[in-house]
Design a protein around this motif. Structure first.
Motif, PDB file in Angstrom:
ATOM      1  N   HIS A  25      21.733  36.618  22.590  1.00 18.48           N
ATOM      2  CA  HIS A  25      21.904  35.710  22.058  1.00 18.48           C
ATOM      3  C   HIS A  25      22.775  34.905  20.574  1.00 18.48           C
ATOM      4  CE1 HIS A  25      18.376  34.398  24.453  1.00 18.48           C
ATOM      5  NE2 HIS A  25      18.816  33.880  25.177  1.00 18.48           N
ATOM      6  N   HIS A  29      27.320  35.052  21.624  1.00 16.96           N
ATOM      7  CA  HIS A  29      27.671  34.867  23.386  1.00 16.96           C
ATOM      8  C   HIS A  29      27.681  32.666  23.170  1.00 16.96           C
ATOM      9  CE1 HIS A  29      24.838  32.608  26.473  1.00 16.96           C
ATOM     10  NE2 HIS A  29      24.130  32.374  25.672  1.00 16.96           N
ATOM     11  N   HIS A  58      23.315  24.949  22.562  1.00 11.59           N
ATOM     12  CA  HIS A  58      21.724  25.229  23.645  1.00 11.59           C
ATOM     13  C   HIS A  58      21.295  26.452  22.939  1.00 11.59           C
ATOM     14  CE1 HIS A  58      24.464  28.885  25.088  1.00 11.59           C
ATOM     15  NE2 HIS A  58      22.816  28.986  25.720  1.00 11.59           N
ATOM     16  N   ASP A  59      21.530  26.778  22.383  1.00 11.81           N
ATOM     17  CA  ASP A  59      20.283  28.438  21.735  1.00 11.81           C
ATOM     18  C   ASP A  59      19.918  28.822  21.000  1.00 11.81           C
ATOM     19  OD1 ASP A  59      19.697  29.681  24.643  1.00 11.81           O
ATOM     20  OD2 ASP A  59      21.326  31.100  23.813  1.00 11.81           O
ATOM     21  N   ASP A  62      15.130  30.094  20.481  1.00 13.27           N
ATOM     22  CA  ASP A  62      14.884  29.639  21.471  1.00 13.27           C
ATOM     23  C   ASP A  62      13.116  29.566  21.583  1.00 13.27           C
ATOM     24  OD1 ASP A  62      13.762  30.604  23.871  1.00 13.27           O
ATOM     25  OD2 ASP A  62      15.761  32.013  24.390  1.00 13.27           O
ATOM     26  N   ASP A 124      26.504  28.571  30.490  1.00 13.72           N
ATOM     27  CA  ASP A 124      25.689  28.823  30.204  1.00 13.72           C
ATOM     28  C   ASP A 124      25.288  30.493  31.451  1.00 13.72           C
ATOM     29  OD1 ASP A 124      24.209  30.443  28.088  1.00 13.72           O
ATOM     30  OD2 ASP A 124      22.315  29.651  29.482  1.00 13.72           O
ATOM     31  N   ALA A 128      25.786  35.260  31.865  1.00 15.79           N
ATOM     32  CA  ALA A 128      24.029  36.072  32.130  1.00 15.79           C
ATOM     33  C   ALA A 128      24.798  37.049  33.685  1.00 15.79           C
ATOM     34  CB  ALA A 128      22.705  34.630  32.181  1.00 15.79           C
ATOM     35  N   ARG A 136      24.223  42.424  28.269  1.00 11.55           N
ATOM     36  CA  ARG A 136      23.168  41.038  27.869  1.00 11.55           C
ATOM     37  C   ARG A 136      21.982  41.138  28.311  1.00 11.55           C
ATOM     38  NH1 ARG A 136      23.266  35.197  28.181  1.00 11.55           N
ATOM     39  NH2 ARG A 136      22.408  35.066  26.740  1.00 11.55           N
ATOM     40  N   TYR A 140      18.567  43.161  26.459  1.00 11.78           N
ATOM     41  CA  TYR A 140      17.398  42.390  26.322  1.00 11.78           C
ATOM     42  C   TYR A 140      16.236  43.498  26.700  1.00 11.78           C
ATOM     43  CZ  TYR A 140      13.867  38.932  27.070  1.00 11.78           C
ATOM     44  OH  TYR A 140      12.760  37.497  26.666  1.00 11.78           O
ATOM     45  N   GLY A 141      16.556  44.005  28.013  1.00 14.96           N
ATOM     46  CA  GLY A 141      15.385  45.158  28.287  1.00 14.96           C
ATOM     47  C   GLY A 141      14.802  46.290  26.873  1.00 14.96           C
ATOM     48  N   ARG A 146      11.561  47.865  27.449  1.00 12.67           N
ATOM     49  CA  ARG A 146      11.542  48.390  28.716  1.00 12.67           C
ATOM     50  C   ARG A 146      12.507  49.071  29.627  1.00 12.67           C
ATOM     51  NH1 ARG A 146      11.925  41.815  30.629  1.00 12.67           N
ATOM     52  NH2 ARG A 146       9.316  41.249  30.077  1.00 12.67           N
ATOM     53  N   TYR A 164       5.877  36.573  36.003  1.00  9.58           N
ATOM     54  CA  TYR A 164       7.099  37.217  35.713  1.00  9.58           C
ATOM     55  C   TYR A 164       7.096  37.068  34.256  1.00  9.58           C
ATOM     56  CZ  TYR A 164      11.921  37.158  34.621  1.00  9.58           C
ATOM     57  OH  TYR A 164      13.090  37.632  33.868  1.00  9.58           O
ATOM     58  N   THR A 171      14.322  47.033  33.837  1.00 14.22           N
ATOM     59  CA  THR A 171      15.755  46.366  33.715  1.00 14.22           C
ATOM     60  C   THR A 171      16.199  45.759  35.043  1.00 14.22           C
ATOM     61  OG1 THR A 171      15.898  46.657  31.376  1.00 14.22           O
ATOM     62  CG2 THR A 171      17.778  44.551  31.923  1.00 14.22           C
ATOM     63  N   LYS A 178      16.468  37.037  38.894  1.00 12.19           N
ATOM     64  CA  LYS A 178      17.057  36.434  38.223  1.00 12.19           C
ATOM     65  C   LYS A 178      18.633  36.167  38.464  1.00 12.19           C
ATOM     66  CE  LYS A 178      18.462  33.917  33.972  1.00 12.19           C
ATOM     67  NZ  LYS A 178      18.247  33.952  32.715  1.00 12.19           N
ATOM     68  N   LEU A 179      19.590  37.563  38.097  1.00 15.55           N
ATOM     69  CA  LEU A 179      21.198  37.370  38.039  1.00 15.55           C
ATOM     70  C   LEU A 179      21.837  37.221  39.033  1.00 15.55           C
ATOM     71  CD1 LEU A 179      21.551  40.637  34.831  1.00 15.55           C
ATOM     72  CD2 LEU A 179      21.167  38.030  34.789  1.00 15.55           C
TER      73      LEU A 179
END
Ligand code: ADP
Ligand code: NI
Length: 214
Positions: A25, A29, A58-59, A62, A124, A128, A136, A140-141, A146, A164, A171, A178-179
């Protein structure tokens, strides 16, 4: 103030605010979403100032990193934009877009839509998926501690939102949750077109991943 001056001031504000943000983020990004949004906006009849401001902001804050406060983003953006003395309609439109951009509201029944929102959401989502999306997701994971992949935790397609949120799923599962769903959620024709190749790249990536696992 000219369009260019407004954007330049906003870029500086966002770069400064996000200077310590985590990799998924960070400013880059935002910069990619801004570029995608401008490219999509060229093919739509829409207010490009609103599109660019919403993409850049937008971010800005967050809720994930602010105890779930969903209003923190729109408020931070609003406080900045009021300072530029823009029309109230522009400020409020940008705030509405930011409010509805989150992953959570993108799977809820839509309560707000504008073409400008559709453009920024597509921009956005493009960041992703594809090669950047892979990077990304693992960033994030890792940030969340994770696992990359665990053959005993199969990717779940039917997890509730609550599950979720609390899951410690690897990951790789995120691709199925989602992706890989984003391609069919694109709002604009240009967004759909840009998503096609990135989607295929993720399928190829997963195929290669499993071939190496075996
Ligand atoms: P944005 O705010 O940019 O729309 P999110 O905050 O939902 O996106 O997610 C930021 C990035 O982290 C995205 O690339 C997303 O795919 C990734 N991400 C979010 N949740 C997970 C997860 N559970 N596992 C792996 N990656 C995730
Ligand atoms: Ni984003």
């Amino acid at each position: 103030m000219s369009h260019a001056d407004i954007i330049a001031k906003t870029v500086r504000f966002v770069q400064d605010t996000l200077k310590d943000a985590e990799g998924g983020h960070d400013w880059w990004h935002i910069s990619r979403v801004h570029t995608n949004a401008k490219r999509i906006a060229e093919t739509e009849v829409c207010d490009t100032l609103v599109v660019e401001l919403a993409a850049l902001l937008h971010d800005i804050a967050d809720s994930k990193f602010h105890n779930g406060d969903e209003e923190i983003g729109p408020k931070t953006a609003g406080d900045f934009l009021w300072g530029l003395q823009l029309d109230a309609a522009i400020v409020m439109h940008v705030q509405q877009i930011i409010r509805h951009m989150s992953f959570k509201s993108s799977f809820d029944k839509a309560t707000f839509y504008s073409l400008e929102f559709g453009v920024v959401q597509d921009a956005d989502r493009l960041d992703a998926i594809g090669a950047i999306g892979v990077a990304r997701a693992f960033t994030y994971g890792g940030f969340k501690g994770r696992e990359i992949y665990n053959p005993n935790i199969a990717p779940h397609l039917n997890m509730s939102k609550e599950e979720y949120k609390n899951t410690t799923a690897p990951t790789i599962n995120h691709f199925y949750e989602k992706l890989l769903l984003l391609k069919d959620k694109m709002n604009t024709d240009t967004g759909k077109q840009m998503a096609t190749q990135r989607h295929q790249f993720m399928l190829d990536y997963l195929q290669q991943f499993y071939s190496e696992v075996q």
